[in-house]
Write an enzyme that holds these catalytic residues in place. Structure first.
Site, mmCIF file in Angstrom:
data_model
loop_
_atom_site.group_PDB
_atom_site.id
_atom_site.type_symbol
_atom_site.label_atom_id
_atom_site.label_comp_id
_atom_site.label_asym_id
_atom_site.label_seq_id
_atom_site.Cartn_x
_atom_site.Cartn_y
_atom_site.Cartn_z
ATOM 1 N N GLN A 126 74.107 -2.431 85.298
ATOM 2 C CA GLN A 126 73.554 -2.159 86.918
ATOM 3 C C GLN A 126 73.633 -0.765 87.922
ATOM 4 O OE1 GLN A 126 72.223 -5.259 88.024
ATOM 5 N NE2 GLN A 126 73.053 -6.294 86.272
ATOM 6 N N ARG A 127 73.197 -1.499 89.247
ATOM 7 C CA ARG A 127 72.555 -0.152 89.372
ATOM 8 C C ARG A 127 73.614 0.152 89.935
ATOM 9 N NH1 ARG A 127 68.270 2.625 90.967
ATOM 10 N NH2 ARG A 127 66.898 1.609 89.948
#
Lengths: 352, 185
Positions: free
Chosen positions: B70-71
């Site tokens: 995830q970012r």
């Protein structure tokens, strides 16, 4: 041979016999001297061992005196560390030399000390050393050992242009194949029925105020930039990825669901794993509520026929704490839409 | 040099390899690791943090570090770079929209000094999905040919869902790492 001046070496002028005699005499003298010395020594020692209890106690008192002084110096270290840290190093050096003096004292006296005393004093010394060691590492921070790569700074300018070079070639010279999906629509009802296994991934992007109904199973769904839409989806075998959505209602079932940059949306989910949100707020969750003809079979095919309750187990990657994230909540039951029945447009048209 | 040879000796004794799995979220990293290990892949939540799997592969012990993509947590990848022998970059071949994102993250990763010696396996995952790009197309998009010539790399198409291609990829990776640190034994 350390004792006494050696008799003068015989000179060549003396006769051989006289020479030998002189040597003999010297040797005798030396031997008798040594004998005397040894006798004196052993006498002294005997008198020592005669009152061994006394010397043991005198050793013990000397030992405990030095131990006390070392202890108090150890205790002082903290004060020194606060007042004058530069003095710490020499202070520790002194301490360590007094500890080794103490060690020597024990070693020198060990021949007459009862073995218990030897053991206990050696134990005391090793404790003192240990204390010194911990204080040392505590008060004087060690320099961390690390490899320093000196070439790094040198290499940088050579490396730098490279990424630039392939950034410019990047995607511009590669034509993306068009994947199936609904794109750039406003105020429309978009309907699609997936049949058999002919469908892979499906994309919904740049939709405004649309209603989307996708029935049947597919492998993956990507959604991005949706505004004020209603999205009803049959079960997805793989995963659903959602980015940049606002003011939408989603009814989704999938193996995995990832929601990024969502704002003011309601999600009715059935998920095998925990759904996640990232950079989202005012999003609400409720259980899946879609119905259409044959949905049971599709759900079964995607392994989603049972409610897992995961719709409420949302992980917020922007809120990694034990308390509930302020970015999402469970949709209150009285605000839920109830069962959503989607008519199968295509099949109805075909059938009629 | 002296320390390096000691480290090599220790590693040779235990025949261990450290493999780092990275890639964008939703690329299938965790699913790949579980599939290789023969575990159930039907319930996998997006990785919050990381997973470590120790797998015996051929005569080697692989320590696989599977780090969430995830970012928000990509910035933590760097914490896992140290001592990496093999790097696995996982691509969702069906996610065309984020391929440039994927390329950018990979480029950043390869600039990393601490990973410069690691063999690179690129897994073009989700080949089972209709519409997915082929490994050759992925290689073109990621412009792999322009990579530093000293890097050992290979791209393999795979499907974590069916298991296809995974062994081919890991066989290459393990052999390549072994030939570097165990000197072809």
């Amino acid at each position: 041979m350390e004792e006494g001046p050696e008799p003068n070496l015989p000179t060549k002028t003396l006769g051989l016999n006289a020479d030998l005699q002189k040597k003999h005499q010297a040797m005798l003298d030396r031997l008798s001297n040594r004998h005397q010395a040894r006798l004196d020594n052993s006498l002294a020692r005997r008198s020592d061992s005669g009152n061994s209890s006394e010397s043991t106690s005198s050793f013990l008192s000397r030992f405990s005196d030095s131990k006390q002084s070392i202890d108090s110096q150890l205790a002082d270290s903290r004060l020194i560390a606060q007042s004058d840290p530069s003095r710490l190093k020499s202070h520790f050096a002194n301490l360590s030399s007094s500890i080794s003096d103490l060690e020597i004292l024990v070693a020198e006296n060990s021949y007459f000390l009862p073995s218990y005393e030897v053991r206990s004093s050696l134990k005391t010394i090793s404790d003192l050393k240990q204390n010194l060691e911990t204080l040392n590492s505590e008060l004087i921070p060690k320099k961390k050992f690390s490899f320093k790569n000196k070439a790094t700074t040198k290499k940088e300018p050579i490396k730098e242009p490279e990424p630039l070079k392939y950034d410019t070639v990047s995607l511009s010279n590669f034509k993306m194949p068009d994947s199936p999906g609904f794109r750039n629509k406003t105020n429309e009802t978009l309907v699609k029925k997936f049949k058999g296994t002919d469908i892979g991934e499906f994309t919904l992007s740049d939709l405004d105020s649309c209603e989307v109904r996708l029935t049947g199973c597919c492998n993956a769904v990507f959604m991005n930039r949706l505004k004020n839409c209603k999205v009803y989806l049959g079960p997805v075998i793989g995963s659903i990825l959602i980015e940049e959505v606002e003011g939408c209602v989603f009814v989704l079932a999938s193996h995995q669901i990832r929601i990024h940059l969502a704002k003011k949306c309601d999600f009715y989910l059935r998920v095998r794993s925990r759904p996640i949100i990232e950079d989202s707020n005012v999003v609400r969750f409720a259980p899946y509520c879609l119905d259409y003809e044959g949905i049971e079979m599709d759900l079964q095919k995607a392994g989603l026929s049972e409610e897992t309750g995961n719709w409420a187990n949302v992980d917020d990657f922007k809120w990694l704490r034990a308390v509930q994230s302020p970015n999402w909540c469970v949709l209150p039951e009285n605000e839920r839409v109830g069962k959503v029945r989607v008519e199968d447009f295509e099949s109805r048209i075909e059938g009629s | 040099m002296g320390l390096l040879s000691i480290i090599r000796k220790i590693k040779r004794k235990e025949k261990e390899m450290r493999i780092l799995m990275v890639g964008l979220d939703n690329s299938g990293k965790t699913t790949i690791v579980l599939k290789i290990n023969g575990e159930d892949t039907s319930v996998i939540s997006p990785t919050l943090g990381f997973n470590i799997k120790t797998i015996t592969y051929q005569k080697y012990t692989l320590n696989i570090w599977d780090v969430g993509g995830q970012r928000t947590i990509r910035s933590y990848w760097r914490n896992y770079f140290e001592q990496t022998d093999g790097l696995v970059w996982v691509v969702d071949s069906s996610d065309l929209r984020r391929l440039d994102d994927c390329k950018m993250e990979l480029d950043n990763l390869l600039k990393e000094e601490r990973l410069s010696g690691a063999s690179l396996l690129i897994l073009a995952n989700k080949q089972d999905i209709k519409g997915a790009l082929t490994p050759a197309e992925i290689a073109k998009v990621l412009n792999l040919e322009a990579m530093d010539k000293t890097r050992h790399w290979k791209i393999v198409g795979c499907s974590a869902y069916t298991g296809e291609g995974l062994l081919e990829g890991f066989d290459w990776l393990v052999q390549d790492v072994a030939s570097r640190i165990y000197m072809l034994d």
